[in-house]
Design an enzyme around this catalytic site. Sequence first.
Site, PDB file in Angstrom:
ATOM      1  N   GLU A  93       0.830  -1.207   0.000  1.00 11.30           N
ATOM      2  CA  GLU A  93       0.000   0.000   0.000  1.00 11.30           C
ATOM      3  C   GLU A  93       0.863   1.254   0.000  1.00 11.30           C
ATOM      4  O   GLU A  93       1.969   1.267   0.548  1.00 11.30           O
ATOM      5  CB  GLU A  93      -0.941   0.052   1.211  1.00 11.30           C
ATOM      6  CG  GLU A  93      -2.175  -0.817   1.100  1.00 11.30           C
ATOM      7  CD  GLU A  93      -2.025  -2.132   1.826  1.00 11.30           C
ATOM      8  OE1 GLU A  93      -2.900  -3.001   1.678  1.00 11.30           O
ATOM      9  OE2 GLU A  93      -1.012  -2.302   2.534  1.00 11.30           O
ATOM     10  N   THR A  94       0.318   2.284  -0.612  1.00  9.43           N
ATOM     11  CA  THR A  94       0.868   3.637  -0.586  1.00  9.43           C
ATOM     12  C   THR A  94      -0.276   4.566  -0.205  1.00  9.43           C
ATOM     13  O   THR A  94      -1.399   4.388  -0.682  1.00  9.43           O
ATOM     14  CB  THR A  94       1.432   4.034  -1.965  1.00  9.43           C
ATOM     15  OG1 THR A  94       2.501   3.151  -2.300  1.00  9.43           O
ATOM     16  CG2 THR A  94       1.928   5.469  -1.971  1.00  9.43           C
TER      17      THR A  94
END
Length: 280
Positions: free
Chosen positions: A47-48
């Site tokens: 995830e970002t």
Amino acid sequence: MPTFDFKQLDVFSGVSLKGNPLAVVLGADSLTDQQMADFANWTNLSETTFLLAPRDPRADYRVRIFTTLKELPFAGHPTLGSCHAWLQSGGVPKGEEIIQECEIGLVRVRRQGAELAFIAPPLLRTGPVEAPLLERVRLGLGLAPEAIVRSQWVDNGAGWLAVMLGQRDQVLALQPDFSQLHGLAIGVIAPCDPARDEVDSHFEVRAFIAGDGVQEDPATGSLNAGVAQWLLAEGLAPARYVVSQGTVIGRAGRIHVERQGDEIWVGGAVAACIEGRVQL
């Protein structure tokens, strides 16, 4: 080209490189959906996140969460990592708790000494996993018919289903056939035996996201939040317990779960790894 403050963190570990990495872009209000998606794909992390000004006046900040392939309404380790980044960048909460706004709504976060914890969000889907799907999961995980002792939907936005095995070593030995599990988000959990397993945790967890860019997640807040609601409701776990995750892939994630009244809190440490600026 505009530049933005950027941090890369390790979540659910106080030691760099042993938890679940997260990239965070701060002050990202001017970025388009496509720019966010492109950068998240480029980081190639599970995830970002992108921090923005809140739309809800009750919130301290707003976060958008992207995998390499899609946007998520909620995820656990991005919640803790984003909150850590916001605080370390000078964010001051309006109240005693930090209020995060994301696509699932408002999520409460609190400081527990040097660690952070979020309140487990409501489950969107619960109940036993349907027999045909459970059989598909069993075959994809390469398990004997009697190996799965319990199963449950624990979906709080990421689509998780969970299965319980009898022993920790069964979880560690799994070698999934992801071609049979495409499109599924599967958590596998087993209790630890302190005498036999020699670990400091009550449960071992592995998280598989078949078809995603990262097929095994090192330490998963959303899954453990959903699993906690299942285990505690059925009396399968103490009111306070610790989960180890990421063991097979060389990580040492530790997720702390605590029930306080009707609330379940999921927390852990966050370690800063990289700080700088990024051009987007």
